[in-house]
Write a protein that holds these residues in place. Structure first.
Motif, mmCIF file in Angstrom:
data_model
loop_
_atom_site.group_PDB
_atom_site.id
_atom_site.type_symbol
_atom_site.label_atom_id
_atom_site.label_comp_id
_atom_site.label_asym_id
_atom_site.label_seq_id
_atom_site.Cartn_x
_atom_site.Cartn_y
_atom_site.Cartn_z
ATOM 1 N N LEU A 88 10.221 1.909 -4.228
ATOM 2 C CA LEU A 88 9.907 1.979 -2.818
ATOM 3 C C LEU A 88 8.818 0.900 -2.454
ATOM 4 O O LEU A 88 7.118 1.671 -3.329
ATOM 5 C CB LEU A 88 9.835 3.313 -1.936
ATOM 6 C CG LEU A 88 9.291 2.619 -0.624
ATOM 7 C CD1 LEU A 88 10.232 2.202 0.730
ATOM 8 C CD2 LEU A 88 9.582 4.347 -0.130
ATOM 9 N N VAL A 89 8.359 0.178 -1.828
ATOM 10 C CA VAL A 89 6.650 -0.466 -1.023
ATOM 11 C C VAL A 89 6.458 -0.574 0.352
ATOM 12 O O VAL A 89 7.207 -1.091 1.281
ATOM 13 C CB VAL A 89 7.186 -2.229 -1.757
ATOM 14 C CG1 VAL A 89 6.185 -3.259 -1.595
ATOM 15 C CG2 VAL A 89 7.422 -2.025 -3.208
ATOM 16 N N ASN A 90 5.656 0.502 0.263
ATOM 17 C CA ASN A 90 5.348 0.584 1.951
ATOM 18 C C ASN A 90 4.554 -0.118 2.250
ATOM 19 O O ASN A 90 3.160 0.200 1.940
ATOM 20 C CB ASN A 90 5.158 2.620 2.210
ATOM 21 C CG ASN A 90 5.985 2.930 1.958
ATOM 22 O OD1 ASN A 90 7.242 3.072 2.997
ATOM 23 N ND2 ASN A 90 5.877 4.258 1.103
ATOM 24 N N ASN A 91 5.142 -1.725 2.444
ATOM 25 C CA ASN A 91 4.199 -2.533 2.916
ATOM 26 C C ASN A 91 3.836 -2.963 4.049
ATOM 27 O O ASN A 91 3.089 -3.543 4.542
ATOM 28 C CB ASN A 91 4.804 -3.747 2.511
ATOM 29 C CG ASN A 91 4.375 -5.411 2.844
ATOM 30 O OD1 ASN A 91 2.636 -5.372 2.379
ATOM 31 N ND2 ASN A 91 4.308 -5.762 3.402
ATOM 32 N N ILE A 141 1.069 -0.224 -0.009
ATOM 33 C CA ILE A 141 0.144 -1.025 -0.054
ATOM 34 C C ILE A 141 -1.503 -1.568 0.962
ATOM 35 O O ILE A 141 -1.151 -1.090 2.503
ATOM 36 C CB ILE A 141 0.864 -2.584 0.951
ATOM 37 C CG1 ILE A 141 2.228 -2.882 -0.295
ATOM 38 C CG2 ILE A 141 0.120 -3.557 1.079
ATOM 39 C CD1 ILE A 141 1.279 -3.543 -1.461
ATOM 40 N N GLY A 142 -1.987 -1.231 0.361
ATOM 41 C CA GLY A 142 -3.411 -0.238 1.200
ATOM 42 C C GLY A 142 -4.481 -1.865 2.321
ATOM 43 O O GLY A 142 -3.947 -2.401 2.268
ATOM 44 N N ALA A 161 -7.498 4.348 4.776
ATOM 45 C CA ALA A 161 -7.842 5.038 4.380
ATOM 46 C C ALA A 161 -6.581 6.530 4.186
ATOM 47 O O ALA A 161 -6.387 7.419 2.965
ATOM 48 C CB ALA A 161 -8.837 6.162 4.999
ATOM 49 N N GLY A 162 -5.973 7.083 4.859
ATOM 50 C CA GLY A 162 -5.010 7.949 5.258
ATOM 51 C C GLY A 162 -3.788 6.962 4.261
ATOM 52 O O GLY A 162 -3.117 8.660 3.532
ATOM 53 N N VAL A 185 -4.913 -2.520 -2.839
ATOM 54 C CA VAL A 185 -5.778 -1.880 -1.832
ATOM 55 C C VAL A 185 -6.114 -3.966 -2.100
ATOM 56 O O VAL A 185 -6.988 -4.238 -2.736
ATOM 57 C CB VAL A 185 -6.626 -1.840 -2.307
ATOM 58 C CG1 VAL A 185 -7.393 -1.596 -1.309
ATOM 59 C CG2 VAL A 185 -6.349 -0.312 -2.093
ATOM 60 N N PRO A 186 -5.925 -4.818 -0.987
ATOM 61 C CA PRO A 186 -5.880 -5.666 -1.211
ATOM 62 C C PRO A 186 -7.436 -6.424 -0.411
ATOM 63 O O PRO A 186 -7.548 -5.186 0.606
ATOM 64 C CB PRO A 186 -4.647 -6.688 -0.906
ATOM 65 C CG PRO A 186 -3.696 -5.929 -0.366
ATOM 66 C CD PRO A 186 -3.984 -4.097 -0.309
#
Length: 249
Positions: A88-91, A141-142, A161-162, A185-186
């Motif tokens: 899973l990628v949460n983007n 993905i932050g 931040a969350g 974190v990009p």
């Protein structure tokens, strides 16, 4: 190398920009891709075609990730189509700008819901499937502003931040099931949004970048692919920064 062969990956917000690059990277690694989008169905279909042209397999799953019913249906679609979900990628996320004193409560809730509620719902639903399959990989993905702060982005900074905190919580809860959770974190990355709006100063524009350039979506996607692969199974609960040295932690 197709190190992700037989894995099934769900990428939220996978239609374009970094999401599309992640779909392509995981597809080239051998994973079968579920390309999630809320509205950009035609653009998501283009991503599917690109994955297929690269020798992979993909399908579009339209869903609002802030809606529990939609998330349940999306995950069920993946299980029905591919027998499970391993990655899973949460983007997905909404990015807006406004001075702190002018952010409405509705805008505040919209940003936090898109990034935090969506990531929570998708992580919870997919983790239940991964647990039955003996493990999995979750990547958030932050964004660099979640660690550095930024003007006129109180809602976005708070949500980013969350995500870093949620990553640690998920890593602790899911480790016993063989599920890793990490946050990529990009920093300043060339995307459609940035390239096509050169007159709009970027919130990272004033930061010195020791490497002297913006990053690419493909570079972000390569890090995601690594974290989902067999060589990263001892990495969990981490925020991994990819920003050309603009922020060193």
């Amino acid at each position: 190398m197709r190190e992700l062969g037989s894995k099934i990956a769900l990428v939220t917000g996978g239609a374009k920009n970094i999401g599309r690059a992640i779909c392509l990277a995981l597809g080239r690694g051998g994973a079968e891709i579920l390309v999630n989008t809320r509205q950009s169905v035609e653009i998501a279909q283009e991503t599917v075609k690109l994955v297929e042209a690269a020798g992979g397999e993909a399908m579009v799953v339209q869903a609002d990730i802030t809606d529990p019913g939609d998330v349940a249906r999306m995950v069920a679609t993946g299980v029905d189509a591919y027998a499970g979900i391993d990655i899973l990628v949460n983007n997905a996320g909404i990015r807006k700008e406004a001075p702190l004193t002018e952010v409405s409560f509705a805008e505040w809730r919209e940003i936090l819901s898109g990034m935090l509620d969506g990531s929570f719902l998708c992580t919870q639903a997919c983790a239940k499937v991964m647990r039955k399959r003996g493990g999995g990989s979750i990547v958030m993905i932050g964004g660099m502003t979640g660690h550095s702060g930024a003007k006129q982005r109180a809602h976005v900074v708070t949500a980013r931040a969350g995500l870093a905190g949620f990553t640690k919580a998920a890593a602790m809860d899911l480790a016993e099931f063989g599920i890793t959770a990490n946050c990529v974190v990009p920093g300043l990355i060339d995307t459609q949004r940035g390239v096509h709006n050169p007159s709009n100063p970027h919130h990272h524009a004033g930061r010195a970048m020791p490497l002297g350039r913006r990053g690419t979506a493909d570079e972000v996607a390569a890090l995601v692919r690594f974290l989902c692969g067999p060589e990263a199974r001892y990495i969990t609960g981490q925020s991994l920064h990819i920003n050309g040295g603009a922020l060193m932690i």
